[in-house]
Design a protein around this motif. Sequence first.
Motif, short mmCIF file in Angstrom:
data_model
loop_
_atom_site.label_atom_id
_atom_site.label_comp_id
_atom_site.label_asym_id
_atom_site.label_seq_id
_atom_site.Cartn_x
_atom_site.Cartn_y
_atom_site.Cartn_z
N ASP A 269 0.82 -1.21 0.00
CA ASP A 269 0.00 0.00 0.00
C ASP A 269 0.86 1.26 0.00
OD1 ASP A 269 -2.25 -1.56 0.04
OD2 ASP A 269 -2.53 -1.44 2.22
N LYS A 270 2.08 1.12 0.54
CA LYS A 270 2.99 2.26 0.58
C LYS A 270 3.88 2.32 -0.67
CE LYS A 270 1.67 3.54 4.70
NZ LYS A 270 0.93 4.82 4.90
N ASP A 275 8.01 -10.02 -2.52
CA ASP A 275 7.51 -11.39 -2.43
C ASP A 275 7.89 -12.06 -1.12
OD1 ASP A 275 6.41 -11.22 -4.97
OD2 ASP A 275 8.26 -11.88 -5.94
N THR A 276 8.90 -11.53 -0.46
CA THR A 276 9.39 -12.15 0.76
C THR A 276 9.87 -11.09 1.74
OG1 THR A 276 11.05 -13.66 1.69
CG2 THR A 276 11.67 -12.41 -0.28
N LEU A 277 9.86 -11.43 3.01
CA LEU A 277 10.40 -10.56 4.06
C LEU A 277 11.58 -11.24 4.73
CD1 LEU A 277 7.16 -9.09 5.68
CD2 LEU A 277 8.81 -7.91 4.23
N GLY A 278 12.30 -12.03 3.95
CA GLY A 278 13.50 -12.67 4.45
C GLY A 278 14.59 -11.66 4.76
N LYS A 279 15.62 -12.12 5.44
CA LYS A 279 16.69 -11.23 5.89
C LYS A 279 17.35 -10.49 4.73
CE LYS A 279 21.12 -11.32 8.35
NZ LYS A 279 22.12 -12.17 9.04
N LYS A 280 17.68 -11.22 3.65
CA LYS A 280 18.35 -10.59 2.52
C LYS A 280 17.45 -9.59 1.83
CE LYS A 280 21.55 -14.39 1.51
NZ LYS A 280 22.00 -15.38 0.49
N ALA A 281 16.17 -9.95 1.68
CA ALA A 281 15.23 -9.06 1.00
C ALA A 281 15.05 -7.76 1.78
CB ALA A 281 13.89 -9.76 0.80
N VAL A 282 14.91 -7.86 3.09
CA VAL A 282 14.73 -6.67 3.92
C VAL A 282 15.99 -5.80 3.88
CG1 VAL A 282 14.37 -5.83 6.27
CG2 VAL A 282 13.04 -7.77 5.43
N THR A 283 17.16 -6.41 3.91
CA THR A 283 18.42 -5.66 3.83
C THR A 283 18.51 -4.87 2.53
OG1 THR A 283 19.53 -7.33 5.19
CG2 THR A 283 20.93 -5.85 3.91
N GLU A 284 18.09 -5.48 1.43
CA GLU A 284 18.12 -4.79 0.13
C GLU A 284 17.12 -3.64 0.10
OE1 GLU A 284 20.07 -5.09 -2.62
OE2 GLU A 284 21.29 -6.33 -1.29
N MET A 285 15.94 -3.86 0.67
CA MET A 285 14.93 -2.81 0.66
C MET A 285 15.34 -1.62 1.50
SD MET A 285 11.22 -4.76 0.63
CE MET A 285 11.57 -5.93 1.95
N LEU A 286 16.09 -1.88 2.57
CA LEU A 286 16.53 -0.80 3.45
C LEU A 286 17.45 0.19 2.73
CD1 LEU A 286 17.15 -2.65 6.83
CD2 LEU A 286 15.66 -0.68 6.49
N LYS A 287 18.12 -0.27 1.68
CA LYS A 287 19.06 0.60 0.97
C LYS A 287 18.36 1.73 0.23
CE LYS A 287 22.41 -3.17 0.28
NZ LYS A 287 23.11 -4.02 -0.74
N THR A 288 17.13 1.49 -0.21
CA THR A 288 16.45 2.48 -1.05
C THR A 288 15.13 2.97 -0.47
OG1 THR A 288 15.41 0.66 -2.29
CG2 THR A 288 17.48 1.55 -3.15
N ALA A 289 14.68 2.36 0.64
CA ALA A 289 13.37 2.72 1.19
C ALA A 289 13.39 4.12 1.79
CB ALA A 289 12.96 1.70 2.25
N PRO A 290 12.28 4.87 1.70
CA PRO A 290 12.17 6.18 2.37
C PRO A 290 12.23 6.01 3.88
CG PRO A 290 10.07 5.53 1.38
CD PRO A 290 11.07 4.55 0.90
N ALA A 294 11.82 2.69 6.03
CA ALA A 294 13.10 2.16 6.51
C ALA A 294 13.03 1.88 8.01
CB ALA A 294 14.22 3.15 6.21
N GLU A 295 12.35 2.77 8.76
CA GLU A 295 12.21 2.56 10.21
C GLU A 295 11.39 1.30 10.50
OE1 GLU A 295 10.66 4.92 14.23
OE2 GLU A 295 10.43 5.83 12.23
N VAL A 296 10.31 1.10 9.75
CA VAL A 296 9.48 -0.10 9.93
C VAL A 296 10.28 -1.35 9.57
CG1 VAL A 296 7.44 -1.32 9.11
CG2 VAL A 296 7.33 1.13 9.56
#
Length: 969
Positions: A269-270, A275-290, A294-296
């Motif tokens: 929604d944001k 597709d996944t909330l695995g450790k690697k996926a979350v780490t990658e998203m943190l690099k570009t997330a607003p 990023a805090e969530v």
Amino acid sequence: MKNLSIDIESFSDVDLSKGGVYKYSESPNFDILLFGYAMDGGEVQVVDLASGEEIPPEVIAALVDDTVIKWAFNSQFERVCLSVWLRRNYPQDFCSYSIAADTVRGYLDPSAWRCTMVWSAYMGLPLSLERVGAVLGLEDQKLKEGKDLIRYFCMPCKSTKANSGRTRNLPEHDQEKWKRFSNYNRRDVEVEIAIQKKLTKTPVPDFVWDEYHLDQEINDRGIALDMTFVKQAIAIDQLSREKLTIQMQALTNLDNPNSVQQMKSWLADKGLETDTLGKKAVTEMLKTAPDQLAEVLSLRQQLAKSSVKKYQAMHHAVCEDSRVRGTFQFCGANRTGRWAGRLIQLQNLPQNHIPDLEQARALVRSGNEDALSMLYHSVPEVLSELIRTAFIPRDGMKFIVADFSAIEARVLSWLAGESWRMDVFADNGDIYCATASKMFHCNVVKHGENSELRQKGKQAELACIAEGQLVLTNDGLVPIEKILIDHKLWDGEKWVSHEGVVFKGEREVITYDGLTATADHLVWVEGQSQPIQFGIAAASGAHLIQTGDCGTAIRLGEDYFIRETMEQKNESLLCADPVYRLRKHSVAVVLQFKKREIERMSKLFSAKADSVLVGSKTCGSKTTMRKSKRWRLSQLRCERNKIRFYKCYRSRSLFNKNIWLATKRARNRPDQQRSGLCTRQSSFCDTFGKQPKQKVYGAQPFFSGILALCKKCGRSQIIGRIKQGRNNPGSRNSSIRKKKKLEIDQRKARLYDIRNAGSHHRFTVSGKLVHNCGYGGSVGALKAMGALELGMKEEELKPLVDAWRQANPNIVRFWWAVDRAVKICIKQKIPTETHGIYFSYQSGFLFITLPSGRKLAYVKPRIGENRFGGESVTYEGVGGTKKWERIESYGPKFVENIVQAISRDILAEAMTRLRYCFIVAHVHDEIIIEADMRMSLLAICKQMAKTPFWAKGLLLHAEGYECSFYKKD
């Protein structure tokens, strides 16, 4: 009585899977229900202890008699349970043993016990009685309902009205089930005896049994836990999770922010879909997330920290004396014989990097969660790094932690005879710095000059051609996927042998200069003494070195003028200039011929299946116009089969203005007239359809095709696709245009490579000289070891692998010497040997005999065609799915097993020498000793570094440290 085979069924209110057998058996509610036994392989008897029967006195005497060998499958369970049971029921007859004078617990001496499960693991068989029976064809002797019976009688049951509120099922509650349970116990003993008989031809060596007994002593001794610290860590973790959950709810308004589905929907929604909330996926998203997201995501990462669950595992497994036991399984990795971790998994503990480790530990031990939250960014992260510190020595003692330095690298260098590496070890140098120096041709010093390259050297230390491309062999041109081990390959100088084709998956490829391969494959180009990446060669317009011409081998260094006659013959076929042969450089003159239109060509010349016809990109001067030995191109007689050559100055000769202009500055060569005739439209059989008309401005289309049989008319046709070329590559936009052309030529393809093609590691494919790169661990191994997580880029990995192999040629040769020895042994059923490693085939097993005398076993090996069409070695074993299946392997993988197995043997020998130094644990190549304050660290390291008698020439080195709680120094 010499041998006693045993199997017991027991009850306890402790969960065996969480607490382990030591915690399980010390419960006050523990009891043995059934005792099945057989003396010297005789008839199996079952003693119903739960119904009041008693074990015969001679059997009780045999249990405590160290001269009688006791057998069981997973004998640790029977030995520990019987130790506790005898201590309670026969205290006057029970003879406990102690490893040291200050040991407070006593168990039956393991030296009088043998384990059928260890024997099975030694033979590469499963670690389950039922599965071993199935593999050996004994499944009919094992009752399938055993698990249900164990669950009914051996575990607490839920109190209900239907069962009158009881919490345990006794024999009188279901006599029929109890009878089947007794029969099940009998069958277990029978299967164990049958397994022994099946494996009699390959007994376990005595020294391996000695190592097993040492393992049991270490498991019996256990290692102490600081339970005050453990309990406070669990409480702080719970409090921290509650706070994090409240923060997550405030930021997301989700009922359960721990729900993966709810969190994925909220992120979507944001505008952040995943597709996944695995450790690697979350780490990658943190690099570009607003910032808000990023805090969530950061809070999510902290909540998902699973390593803190090890504190719960400690709480479940700790015994009454605050020591945890049974944390190691002998031969748990049955391919190499290495130990496996159990319960707390000491082999998989997080490292500690906190500089103030002792202070953080003190805060946790005192339960000061507020101070932790204030001083550290993430409480779960701190708790994770403190897990090792939960292990402590007894009061007045210290830990001595000693480990081997680069043990696997030393073993591999010793086996392969890589002398420069051995010199590094002899000087106690840093192998990773030395490797990086060798790879990058510069001086690399840890924490000094070029230190950033050390990590790349460390990663490399721990560490294609498209389907259908034609390889030049002594039997002619053969598609790469159909190359056989008997084929000889042309390496530009001579015909060389190789070691088979390996499938490399499916990836993007590019086509350039007639070669289709991945952009990172190494090729040779003019003006370069070393191979370069194919993508770089294509982007720069480099000329690929040609070592093959339509099935003819061309030797490196020979000039292309030897084919000048053939070039002139090709030109004369389509050239109307009567004095062409009088002009030395006639093909370099632009627009010198009259324009004409060829409306119909009734018959084409004969050619081989791989010949390059008019209209292809390949140089016409490289086409050998000789009679086909395999098939003849049919005459084109159908009206719709006519080939049209439209008016164009380039339709008069093989002259290519583009290439001539691009190469004129360098030098003119007769072989550089590479392009065929350009056509704006080609009409063929309706099966392939007509190409659409195109307006030609700066770019002209050309048709690239291959020969095939038309499905409708059965005649030979040319099929292909329109590609875009540029008339003026020398313009200021040429680099952009070349890049665009590369993108157009990209596609996905199944990829293959050839292993170890001669001493130069090269072969000829599509007429071009290429390197046989891409094997033995390669990029996939670096990724598996976390190279990307350490900051290395994807495009760095392949050159890193290639540089490592060039720096370690003897190791590469060792890989494929082992591969060759294994295949010969399996194919011919004869013993083979290489580099001091022996291979033999016996009774359906491949055995690899190590220098120590221990054997590695591979079940039912065979040579066959793998699912990708290449030759491979396969055997049966427990694969990645944790199921018994057929596993593929090859030289480098066997070498990995061998190196790890020898490293394990060296550790076992060191532990044997330090047997009486109170070893409490070992992690990989590290030994943890609970020592008094007088024991010398230097003496321990010196004992560890002694080279075994069977490893003459191997250089070992051990280092260590002392500490008051376990940590990674």
